[in-house]
Scaffold this active site. Sequence first.
Site, short mmCIF file in Angstrom:
data_model
loop_
_atom_site.label_atom_id
_atom_site.label_comp_id
_atom_site.label_asym_id
_atom_site.label_seq_id
_atom_site.Cartn_x
_atom_site.Cartn_y
_atom_site.Cartn_z
N LYS A 75 -92.36 47.35 97.62
CA LYS A 75 -91.68 46.09 97.26
C LYS A 75 -90.32 45.92 97.94
O LYS A 75 -89.89 44.80 98.18
CB LYS A 75 -91.49 46.02 95.74
CG LYS A 75 -92.76 45.76 94.97
CD LYS A 75 -92.48 45.60 93.48
CE LYS A 75 -93.75 45.36 92.70
NZ LYS A 75 -93.51 45.14 91.28
N ASP A 111 -92.41 38.49 89.44
CA ASP A 111 -92.45 39.30 88.20
C ASP A 111 -91.54 38.72 87.11
O ASP A 111 -91.96 38.55 85.96
CB ASP A 111 -92.02 40.74 88.47
CG ASP A 111 -93.12 41.56 89.13
OD1 ASP A 111 -94.30 41.20 89.00
OD2 ASP A 111 -92.78 42.58 89.77
P1 NDP Z 1 -89.98 51.78 88.48
O1 NDP Z 1 -90.54 53.12 88.87
O2 NDP Z 1 -89.24 50.99 89.48
O3 NDP Z 1 -89.01 51.96 87.20
C1 NDP Z 1 -89.40 52.72 86.09
C2 NDP Z 1 -88.31 52.65 85.02
O4 NDP Z 1 -88.78 53.36 83.87
C3 NDP Z 1 -87.00 53.30 85.42
O5 NDP Z 1 -85.94 52.62 84.82
C4 NDP Z 1 -87.13 54.72 84.83
O6 NDP Z 1 -85.89 55.32 84.56
C5 NDP Z 1 -87.83 54.38 83.54
N1 NDP Z 1 -88.54 55.50 82.97
C6 NDP Z 1 -89.76 55.99 83.35
N2 NDP Z 1 -90.10 57.03 82.58
C7 NDP Z 1 -89.09 57.21 81.68
C8 NDP Z 1 -88.86 58.13 80.61
N3 NDP Z 1 -89.76 59.06 80.30
N4 NDP Z 1 -87.72 58.00 79.89
C9 NDP Z 1 -86.81 57.06 80.18
N5 NDP Z 1 -86.96 56.15 81.20
C10 NDP Z 1 -88.09 56.24 81.93
O7 NDP Z 1 -91.23 50.98 87.92
P2 NDP Z 1 -91.35 49.39 87.73
O8 NDP Z 1 -90.08 48.87 87.20
O9 NDP Z 1 -91.92 48.79 88.97
O10 NDP Z 1 -92.48 49.32 86.62
C11 NDP Z 1 -92.18 49.64 85.27
C12 NDP Z 1 -93.35 49.23 84.41
O11 NDP Z 1 -93.46 47.82 84.46
C13 NDP Z 1 -94.70 49.79 84.87
O12 NDP Z 1 -95.36 50.36 83.76
C14 NDP Z 1 -95.47 48.58 85.36
O13 NDP Z 1 -96.84 48.67 85.02
C15 NDP Z 1 -94.82 47.46 84.56
N6 NDP Z 1 -94.90 46.17 85.23
C16 NDP Z 1 -95.53 45.17 84.56
C17 NDP Z 1 -95.66 43.94 85.15
C18 NDP Z 1 -96.37 42.87 84.41
O14 NDP Z 1 -96.65 41.84 85.03
N7 NDP Z 1 -96.66 43.04 83.13
C19 NDP Z 1 -95.11 43.64 86.49
C20 NDP Z 1 -94.42 44.75 87.08
C21 NDP Z 1 -94.34 45.99 86.48
P3 NDP Z 1 -85.07 56.12 85.71
O15 NDP Z 1 -84.37 55.09 86.55
O16 NDP Z 1 -84.13 56.97 84.94
O17 NDP Z 1 -86.10 56.91 86.48
#
Ligand code: NDP
Length: 289
Positions: A75, A111
């Site tokens: 992305k 999104d």
């Molecule tokens: P990214 O990898 O860019 O970000 C993930 C985020 O989740 C980060 O802030 C990360 O924190 C946090 N995170 C993950 N695991 C943990 C944990 N165990 N404890 C605390 N924080 C955690 O992913 P995306 O933002 O692209 O996607 C996130 C979710 O959004 C996905 O599940 C995806 O399926 C969903 N999504 C849904 C969409 C929809 O249309 N419904 C569209 C796009 C995404 P840190 O920065 O500390 O690593």
Amino acid sequence: MNKLSKLNYKAELVGVFGHPVDENPTIIMQEAAFRALNLNWRYLTIEVFPADLEDAIKGIRAFNMRGINLTIPHKVEVLKYLDEVTHDAQLMGAVNTVYRRDNQLIGTNTDGKGFLTSLNLDAKIDPRGKKVVILGAGGAARAISVELSLAGVKEITIVNRSPKRGEELVNLLREKTPVNAHYEPWTSAFPLPSPVDILVNATSIGLFPNTSQKPNIQYDTIRPNLVVCDVIPNPPHTQFLQEAEKRGAKTLDGLGMLVYQGAIGFKLWTGLDAPVKIMKKALSKEFGV
Ligand code: NDP
């Protein structure tokens, strides 16, 4: 006229580039929409390794594709291979949808708009003037927070495990949008501030197959007047939303966001209004709900 002269075997092509991409469900809703409108279009789920992204983008032109979705990890990287990027996608620094205009490849990000549309139409909430807490600072959180800020929310608190990512997002919101933004570290069970109107889980916590997980917040700080939203589309009825329901809060699942962001892409590609209900039904059936 010769019968054969009426035939057209050529399908219009769109799809998604990602790695990994096997579990991306977008094909289900887009192909349901093509069938419903009797369009000879195909949505291809394509594995593109990071080193091949530039060639894959050239492939859009070579195959005369009508557009593409980008998912993890492309992305951000894709921006440098496009002819134009829309203002909000530039702010987010991320593109999830590419479409063609006059042979130019234009990148946008649907999104956050998908989330806003679902908030408006499914939860019947106008975000203007509201106070919002967002869990997460990744791609989904960036898209949602930028669109909410542009839509006129008053205050956004970003709660994120990695301070660097959280603070970067807050700086972006402060510099590029009118919203009042703060960062809160996430080291233990997070208590919601009061007052707050909207809470969004924009992390990947709870996504299939880790369906028993939920974000670490103090659930007893959820009040019945709160709107609690999850971006997780699969399963739609997450543990997080179930906890919020138990405390009387209004909830919004991630299925609507997924459908509406796809519906915007559908319109950009085909020029037609997407059959949103059919797309949602196809996905719900796929996710067994
Ligand atoms: P990214 O990898 O860019 O970000 C993930 C985020 O989740 C980060 O802030 C990360 O924190 C946090 N995170 C993950 N695991 C943990 C944990 N165990 N404890 C605390 N924080 C955690 O992913 P995306 O933002 O692209 O996607 C996130 C979710 O959004 C996905 O599940 C995806 O399926 C969903 N999504 C849904 C969409 C929809 O249309 N419904 C569209 C796009 C995404 P840190 O920065 O500390 O690593």
